[in-house]
Design a protein around this motif. Sequence first.
Motif, mmCIF file in Angstrom:
data_model
loop_
_atom_site.group_PDB
_atom_site.id
_atom_site.type_symbol
_atom_site.label_atom_id
_atom_site.label_comp_id
_atom_site.label_asym_id
_atom_site.label_seq_id
_atom_site.Cartn_x
_atom_site.Cartn_y
_atom_site.Cartn_z
ATOM 1 N N ARG A 14 -2.554 55.325 -25.783
ATOM 2 C CA ARG A 14 -1.190 54.955 -26.191
ATOM 3 C C ARG A 14 -0.054 55.445 -25.149
ATOM 4 N N ASP A 15 -0.407 56.527 -24.480
ATOM 5 C CA ASP A 15 0.598 57.031 -23.381
ATOM 6 C C ASP A 15 0.407 56.430 -22.140
ATOM 7 N N ASN A 16 -0.891 55.846 -21.861
ATOM 8 C CA ASN A 16 -0.983 55.074 -20.385
ATOM 9 C C ASN A 16 -1.280 53.662 -20.520
ATOM 10 N N ALA A 17 -0.418 52.965 -19.837
ATOM 11 C CA ALA A 17 -0.371 51.599 -19.885
ATOM 12 C C ALA A 17 -1.648 51.150 -19.287
ATOM 13 N N MET A 18 -1.920 51.613 -18.281
ATOM 14 C CA MET A 18 -3.096 51.277 -17.403
ATOM 15 C C MET A 18 -4.565 51.132 -17.977
ATOM 16 N N ILE A 19 -4.825 52.510 -19.023
ATOM 17 C CA ILE A 19 -5.808 52.570 -19.724
ATOM 18 C C ILE A 19 -5.802 51.640 -20.689
ATOM 19 N N GLY A 20 -4.806 50.952 -21.549
ATOM 20 C CA GLY A 20 -4.628 49.848 -22.357
ATOM 21 C C GLY A 20 -5.282 48.723 -21.454
ATOM 22 N N GLN A 21 -4.833 48.400 -20.196
ATOM 23 C CA GLN A 21 -5.515 47.292 -19.438
ATOM 24 C C GLN A 21 -6.581 47.136 -19.214
ATOM 25 N N VAL A 22 -7.481 48.514 -19.105
ATOM 26 C CA VAL A 22 -8.846 48.603 -18.953
ATOM 27 C C VAL A 22 -9.545 48.226 -20.104
ATOM 28 N N TYR A 23 -8.930 48.802 -21.180
ATOM 29 C CA TYR A 23 -9.529 48.339 -22.395
ATOM 30 C C TYR A 23 -9.309 46.843 -22.904
ATOM 31 N N ASP A 24 -8.066 46.209 -22.636
ATOM 32 C CA ASP A 24 -8.017 44.985 -22.755
ATOM 33 C C ASP A 24 -9.062 44.079 -22.043
ATOM 34 N N MET A 25 -9.190 44.424 -20.631
ATOM 35 C CA MET A 25 -9.978 43.704 -19.896
ATOM 36 C C MET A 25 -11.634 43.846 -20.246
ATOM 37 N N LEU A 26 -11.974 44.898 -20.554
ATOM 38 C CA LEU A 26 -13.339 45.139 -21.350
ATOM 39 C C LEU A 26 -13.505 44.258 -22.585
ATOM 40 N N ASN A 27 -12.748 44.393 -23.325
ATOM 41 C CA ASN A 27 -12.865 43.365 -24.620
ATOM 42 C C ASN A 27 -12.890 42.228 -24.406
ATOM 43 N N MET A 28 -11.943 41.602 -23.256
ATOM 44 C CA MET A 28 -11.895 40.165 -22.975
ATOM 45 C C MET A 28 -13.525 39.813 -22.632
ATOM 46 N N VAL A 29 -14.233 40.589 -21.550
ATOM 47 C CA VAL A 29 -15.263 40.480 -21.051
ATOM 48 C C VAL A 29 -16.400 40.400 -22.264
ATOM 49 N N TRP A 30 -16.242 41.335 -23.137
ATOM 50 C CA TRP A 30 -17.106 41.422 -24.121
ATOM 51 C C TRP A 30 -16.973 39.943 -25.023
ATOM 52 N N LYS A 31 -15.741 39.806 -25.323
ATOM 53 C CA LYS A 31 -15.396 38.569 -26.145
ATOM 54 C C LYS A 31 -16.018 37.181 -25.677
ATOM 55 N N THR A 32 -16.079 37.248 -24.288
ATOM 56 C CA THR A 32 -16.431 36.008 -23.598
ATOM 57 C C THR A 32 -18.191 35.835 -23.766
ATOM 58 N N TYR A 33 -18.802 37.058 -23.961
ATOM 59 C CA TYR A 33 -20.217 36.727 -23.886
ATOM 60 C C TYR A 33 -20.870 36.937 -25.405
ATOM 61 N N HIS A 34 -19.936 37.703 -26.216
ATOM 62 C CA HIS A 34 -20.481 37.992 -27.677
ATOM 63 C C HIS A 34 -20.321 36.684 -28.427
ATOM 64 N N PHE A 35 -19.184 35.835 -28.194
ATOM 65 C CA PHE A 35 -19.392 34.553 -29.145
ATOM 66 C C PHE A 35 -19.706 33.406 -28.367
ATOM 67 N N SER A 36 -20.356 33.270 -27.237
ATOM 68 C CA SER A 36 -20.829 32.521 -26.522
ATOM 69 C C SER A 36 -22.194 32.546 -25.986
ATOM 70 N N PRO A 37 -23.257 32.327 -26.573
ATOM 71 C CA PRO A 37 -24.456 32.477 -26.071
ATOM 72 C C PRO A 37 -24.981 31.614 -24.623
ATOM 73 N N LYS A 38 -23.943 30.394 -24.618
ATOM 74 C CA LYS A 38 -24.083 29.765 -23.397
ATOM 75 C C LYS A 38 -23.946 30.675 -22.158
ATOM 76 N N SER A 39 -22.502 31.082 -22.444
ATOM 77 C CA SER A 39 -21.831 31.912 -21.130
ATOM 78 C C SER A 39 -22.853 32.991 -20.989
ATOM 79 N N MET A 40 -23.421 33.792 -21.813
ATOM 80 C CA MET A 40 -24.336 34.821 -21.743
ATOM 81 C C MET A 40 -25.666 34.262 -20.797
ATOM 82 N N ARG A 41 -26.140 33.154 -21.176
ATOM 83 C CA ARG A 41 -27.169 32.535 -20.468
ATOM 84 C C ARG A 41 -26.896 32.307 -18.872
ATOM 85 N N GLU A 42 -25.737 31.651 -18.965
ATOM 86 C CA GLU A 42 -25.278 31.480 -17.585
ATOM 87 C C GLU A 42 -25.078 32.821 -16.603
ATOM 88 N N LEU A 43 -24.634 33.657 -17.448
ATOM 89 C CA LEU A 43 -24.349 35.044 -16.502
ATOM 90 C C LEU A 43 -25.784 35.612 -16.166
#
Length: 251
Positions: A14-43
């Motif tokens: 909560r104190d550090n904005a860049m840690i929040g950015q790391v968290y958000d980016m990692l979550n977006m990467v996970w979301k991309t492949y968790h909800f799309s088996p096609k994207s995971m196969r392509e990766l």
Amino acid sequence: MPHRLELAMLSVQRDNAMIGQVYDMLNMVWKTYHFSPKSMRELKALGEDLGVNVLVPSGVRGTRWLPHVSRALETLLRPGKDNHGQFTAVYCHMDHLAGSSANADIAGRARKIKKTMGDGTFVAFCHFLADVFSGLTKFSLLQKNEIILPQAVCGLQNLLATTEVMEARPKPGGRLSQLQDALRQQKRQQEEQGEIPNYKFQTVTLKGDFSNLAEAEASRKRAPKLQNAIEATVRSTVKHLKARFCSLLGK
């Protein structure tokens, strides 16, 4: 102890904005492949072409924030063969999705992830954060039944000391130190060939004001944005650890 450690690191986030950015980016990467088996196969197919054993991106949400984020970060930064790795595969696939996906949300998310992964300051901070988390993870292992109180106190004091040192210089042999060594090697090779330095991580060209990482370890010579984020993270981590474990420290 693990619960107090978790609360301390949530406060640091909560104190550090860049840690929040790391968290958000990692979550977006996970979301991309968790909800799309096609994207995971392509990766995975892209990973095979690059010679990379692609792992399924780890989620960052859960009852234990620290282990989830640490595992996701280690997965993303893991090396591979011929300077390729998980980072390369994800970046290249995001580039593909950004230009080919018919879904506007997916394409927009991919463009944002690609831009973030190409930011040299952000990538260097991810390496630094991985070093911080590695120390915290070791301390969290002190929850074993055979651990006695003096061992816990000693472990906490060591954690505080090693974390404070990272404000001035990278952890010896750690992720950020390895990145610095790689950038220095790239700089030497390019200067010998008369080329303008063009820094890369796992073949991904990095942008931004972070080139001083290749010149010196002294904190005063690091890129200002990166150094400010490192200092803020170290000070906040030490502050909240001391607050949560004041009874162990006798303060």
